[in-house]
Design an enzyme around this catalytic site. Structure first.
Site, PDB file in Angstrom:
ATOM      1  N   LYS A 219       0.877  -1.771  -0.346  1.00  0.00           N
ATOM      2  CA  LYS A 219      -0.270   0.094  -0.080  1.00  0.00           C
ATOM      3  C   LYS A 219       0.761   1.728   0.534  1.00  0.00           C
ATOM      4  O   LYS A 219       1.670   1.232  -0.110  1.00  0.00           O
ATOM      5  CB  LYS A 219      -0.932  -0.125   1.268  1.00  0.00           C
ATOM      6  CG  LYS A 219      -2.232  -1.349   0.336  1.00  0.00           C
ATOM      7  CD  LYS A 219      -3.544  -1.054   1.753  1.00  0.00           C
ATOM      8  CE  LYS A 219      -4.747  -1.934   1.400  1.00  0.00           C
ATOM      9  NZ  LYS A 219      -5.690  -1.870   2.339  1.00  0.00           N
ATOM     10  N   ARG A 259      -3.914  -9.953   5.298  1.00  0.00           N
ATOM     11  CA  ARG A 259      -3.751  -9.638   4.062  1.00  0.00           C
ATOM     12  C   ARG A 259      -2.910  -9.726   2.837  1.00  0.00           C
ATOM     13  O   ARG A 259      -2.411  -8.077   2.512  1.00  0.00           O
ATOM     14  CB  ARG A 259      -5.205  -9.606   3.578  1.00  0.00           C
ATOM     15  CG  ARG A 259      -5.421  -9.478   2.387  1.00  0.00           C
ATOM     16  CD  ARG A 259      -7.021  -8.587   1.889  1.00  0.00           C
ATOM     17  NE  ARG A 259      -7.675  -7.946   0.304  1.00  0.00           N
ATOM     18  CZ  ARG A 259      -6.815  -7.816  -0.224  1.00  0.00           C
ATOM     19  NH1 ARG A 259      -6.099  -6.964  -0.101  1.00  0.00           N
ATOM     20  NH2 ARG A 259      -7.884  -7.891  -1.294  1.00  0.00           N
TER      21      ARG A 259
HETATM   22  N1  PMM Z   1      -7.567  -3.312   0.403  1.00  0.00           N
HETATM   23  C1  PMM Z   1      -7.800  -3.978  -0.589  1.00  0.00           C
HETATM   24  C2  PMM Z   1      -9.049  -4.764  -0.912  1.00  0.00           C
HETATM   25  N2  PMM Z   1      -9.653  -5.410   0.298  1.00  0.00           N
HETATM   26  N3  PMM Z   1      -9.840  -5.882   2.093  1.00  0.00           N
HETATM   27  C3  PMM Z   1      -9.680  -6.186   3.601  1.00  0.00           C
HETATM   28  N4  PMM Z   1      -9.979  -6.892   4.047  1.00  0.00           N
HETATM   29  N5  PMM Z   1      -8.627  -4.739   3.791  1.00  0.00           N
HETATM   30  C4  PMM Z   1      -8.461  -4.672   3.126  1.00  0.00           C
HETATM   31  O1  PMM Z   1      -7.216  -3.405   3.548  1.00  0.00           O
HETATM   32  C5  PMM Z   1      -8.610  -4.822   1.816  1.00  0.00           C
HETATM   33  C6  PMM Z   1      -8.972  -5.408   0.864  1.00  0.00           C
HETATM   34  C7  PMM Z   1      -7.164  -2.908  -1.586  1.00  0.00           C
HETATM   35  O2  PMM Z   1      -5.510  -3.639  -1.544  1.00  0.00           O
HETATM   36  P1  PMM Z   1      -5.247  -4.306  -3.063  1.00  0.00           P
HETATM   37  O3  PMM Z   1      -5.816  -3.436  -4.173  1.00  0.00           O
HETATM   38  O4  PMM Z   1      -4.310  -4.188  -3.145  1.00  0.00           O
HETATM   39  O5  PMM Z   1      -5.988  -5.060  -3.404  1.00  0.00           O
END
Ligand code: PMM
Length: 299
Positions: A219, A259
């Site tokens: 991030k 995650r």
């Molecule tokens: N971040 C993203 C997408 N889904 N779900 C949860 N539970 N927590 C998060 O921090 C989260 C998520 C965005 O990240 P990406 O675009 O790199 O997948």
């Protein structure tokens, strides 16, 4: 802390591997190719030891536009069906009740809702009726608008209170307390200083008594931290070591799960954290490292 049936409980911090089934994440050779790429990637993460594969069909990156529910379902369902038939454990990353319901029907076993139930009032019903674990992430609005919503007097207290309100709404809708997982929502309506404040006080969220998931992988706040001498943020593909460092510290702080995009580094990281904390190593007797067959210069 006991975890709900359906929520992996591997005896260390769980590692959730990100599978973004969006055309910009994989080859643009057409629908079949991008599904095939997604399956290969998911199997690689699963073989490496991921505890859950988080399948999402809508980008939640800051500024991203929405796709409609049909498109989201068309993207994730074939992948979920195929992975379920191979015994892969999955969450579905969606804010839509219709997508969650279809994904559960197809074999997903956890709802990962970045809106914490705010985006779709019907999500609480789907969660309550299915009884599956439901990740409630802290959220203030859709990706297009979320940077403008990053205003806090005290981010840790406000996120805790806003998540508590989501928990209360979930319980009122009939969701069992054991099914709830909380997530601070790093990068969602948050600037870098908010993300670091939340990580440094993860104990405040843990004190609510629910399993906590941390999504720091690649991030922006990591890119800012690792900016070069000109202040240029480190690019996303070069943030893996920092992601693994967050996984180590999140596991040591007591997070239920992390995650991440690159599961190998984080699986190693959480294994280190577990061994460090307990002073006991869970040894895999079949591993070459434990049979003396590697000839490595182990001390
Ligand atoms: N971040 C993203 C997408 N889904 N779900 C949860 N539970 N927590 C998060 O921090 C989260 C998520 C965005 O990240 P990406 O675009 O790199 O997948």
């Amino acid at each position: 802390m006991t975890t709900a049936p359906g929520l992996p409980d591997p005896g260390r911090c769980a590692v959730m591997g990100v599978l973004n089934v969006t055309p910009d994440s994989f080859s643009d050779g057409g629908r079949y190719e991008f599904e095939a790429d997604a399956l290969v990637h998911a199997h690689r993460m699963w073989q490496r030891g991921a505890d859950l594969i988080d399948v999402g069909g809508e980008s939640t990156r800051p500024g991203a536009s929405r796709v409609d529910a049909e498109t989201e379902i068309e993207r994730v369902l074939p992948v979920i069906r195929a992975l379920a038939s191979d015994g892969v454990a999955m969450s579905v990353d969606t804010t839509r009740a219709a997508v969650a319901a279809a994904a559960l029907e197809a074999g997903a076993q956890v709802i990962n809702d970045v809106s914490g139930g705010l985006a779709d009032p019907d999500m609480a019903r789907v969660a309550a009726e299915s009884g599956v674990p439901w990740v409630l992430m802290h959220w203030r609005g859709h990706s297009k608008d979320m940077n403008a919503l990053a205003t806090y007097d005290d981010v840790v207290t406000e996120v805790r209170d806003e998540l508590t309100a989501r928990v209360d709404a979930a319980l009122a809708a009939g969701v069992r307390a054991e099914a709830i997982v909380l997530d601070p929502g790093l990068g969602f309506a948050k600037r870098a200083e908010h993300d670091w404040a939340l990580l440094s006080r993860l104990d405040v969220l843990l004190a609510l008594g629910f399993p906590v998931l941390v999504g720091a992988s690649r991030k922006r706040f990591l890119g800012r931290l690792l900016a070069d001498a000109d202040g240029e943020p480190r690019q996303a593909s070069e943030r893996e070591d920092a992601t693994a460092a967050v996984s180590t510290l999140a596991a040591a702080a007591g997070a239920w799960g992390v995650r991440v995009h690159e599961v190998g580094a984080s699986l190693d990281a959480v294994a280190v954290a577990a061994a460090w904390q307990s002073g006991v190593v869970r040894v895999d007797p079949s591993s070459p490292a434990n049979t003396g067959s590697t000839g490595s210069p182990d001390a």
